[in-house]
Design an enzyme around this catalytic site. Structure first.
Site, short mmCIF file in Angstrom:
data_model
loop_
_atom_site.label_atom_id
_atom_site.label_comp_id
_atom_site.label_asym_id
_atom_site.label_seq_id
_atom_site.Cartn_x
_atom_site.Cartn_y
_atom_site.Cartn_z
N HIS A 57 -12.56 21.21 12.82
CA HIS A 57 -13.36 21.44 14.01
C HIS A 57 -14.48 20.76 14.04
CE1 HIS A 57 -15.11 24.13 11.11
NE2 HIS A 57 -16.07 24.66 11.99
N HIS A 59 -17.99 20.62 13.24
CA HIS A 59 -19.01 21.52 12.48
C HIS A 59 -20.22 21.62 12.91
CE1 HIS A 59 -15.51 21.61 9.42
NE2 HIS A 59 -15.39 20.21 9.69
N ASP A 61 -22.49 22.83 10.65
CA ASP A 61 -23.53 23.05 9.26
C ASP A 61 -23.54 21.57 8.24
OD1 ASP A 61 -20.83 22.93 8.59
OD2 ASP A 61 -20.84 25.07 7.57
N HIS A 62 -22.63 20.94 8.60
CA HIS A 62 -22.74 19.47 8.05
C HIS A 62 -22.16 18.41 8.84
CE1 HIS A 62 -18.30 20.62 7.45
NE2 HIS A 62 -18.42 19.34 7.42
N HIS A 113 -13.14 30.42 16.77
CA HIS A 113 -14.48 29.80 16.22
C HIS A 113 -15.15 28.99 17.03
CE1 HIS A 113 -17.60 28.64 13.39
NE2 HIS A 113 -16.86 27.38 13.23
N ASP A 130 -13.11 27.24 9.52
CA ASP A 130 -13.71 28.27 9.70
C ASP A 130 -12.92 29.41 10.31
OD1 ASP A 130 -15.69 26.75 8.46
OD2 ASP A 130 -17.02 26.82 10.00
N HIS A 171 -15.16 26.93 4.01
CA HIS A 171 -16.35 27.50 3.23
C HIS A 171 -16.33 28.67 2.24
CE1 HIS A 171 -19.16 25.08 5.90
NE2 HIS A 171 -18.11 25.47 7.01
#
Ligand SMILES: [Fe+2]
Length: 227
Positions: A57, A59, A61-62, A113, A130, A171
């Protein structure tokens, strides 16, 4: 078969490398920009040619390593067509097959998500991004997340796979590496004996802080990691 699970400690992200042992072609899933040199070294060490770079997807967070890996290897970058992303070579839909060497990976559309969240099934292992985490699931409070849709994706698409299917998440924050569909069905506290309505309520009340890189990561990842 060749399989490596790699970890970025800064974002607690797992990156997966899948390889065909005979024809030496490989796919990488969810690479992290800061780990591109590590990923290239692993490919070199294993004697693999990277042919696809896939995202589960967009992301928050990074930043993806797709741009750097593509520049070095010429591999095709792919993401769901439902992500609203641009600059990718292949926009995937539910059920699409990704072929590397004599291996086949299947994209399973699991929105919730994010609208474009996709799991990848390869042999007995499922890379869940996720959508389904070990003892948890991705949040649904931004990026057009939808808790009811996530519940439907997990229970209708993932929990209908064989119980022995290995679950490799995007994660983990507690040092867990792998689970199974059967184990998550029996023990995941977000889902065991939880109705769709209860799940929606639970997800509404999580009150999680935003990821620290969100302002940089989402716009960059919508363009394959370009700044
Ligand atoms: Fe995410």
């Amino acid at each position: 078969m060749i399989f490596r699970q790699l970890f970025d400690s800064d974002s607690a992200t797992y990156t997966y490398l899948l390889g065909d042992a005979v024809r030496r072609e490989a796919v990488i899933v969810d690479p992290v920009r800061e780990q591109a040199q590590r990923d290239l070294a692993v490919l070199r060490d294993l004697g693999l040619k990277l042919v696809y770079i896939l995202e589960t997807h967009v992301h928050a967070d990074h930043v993806t390593g797709a741009k750097a890996l593509k520049a070095q290897t010429g591999a095709a970058a792919g993401v769901s067509q439902h992500c609203g992303a641009s600059g990718f070579d292949r926009l995937l839909d539910d059920g699409e097959l990704i072929v590397f060497g004599d291996q086949v990976l299947r994209a399973i559309g699991t929105p919730g998500h994010t609208p474009g969240s996709t799991c990848y099934l390869w042999r007995d292992r499922l890379l869940t991004g996720d959508t389904l985490l070990i003892g948890g699931c991705g949040r649904t409070d931004f990026q057009l997340g939808d808790a009811g849709t996530l519940y439907d994706s997990i229970t209708g698409r993932l929990f209908t796979l064989p119980d022995d299917t290995l679950v490799y998440p995007g994660h983990d924050y507690q040092g867990r590496w792998v689970s199974t569909i059967g184990q998550e069905k029996r023990t995941n506290p977000r889902l065991v004996n939880v109705s769709r309505q209860q799940f929606i309520e639970m997800m509404r009340n999580l009150e999680l802080p935003h990821p620290k890189k969100i302002a940089e990561a989402i716009p960059a990842n919508l363009r394959k990691g370009s700044a």
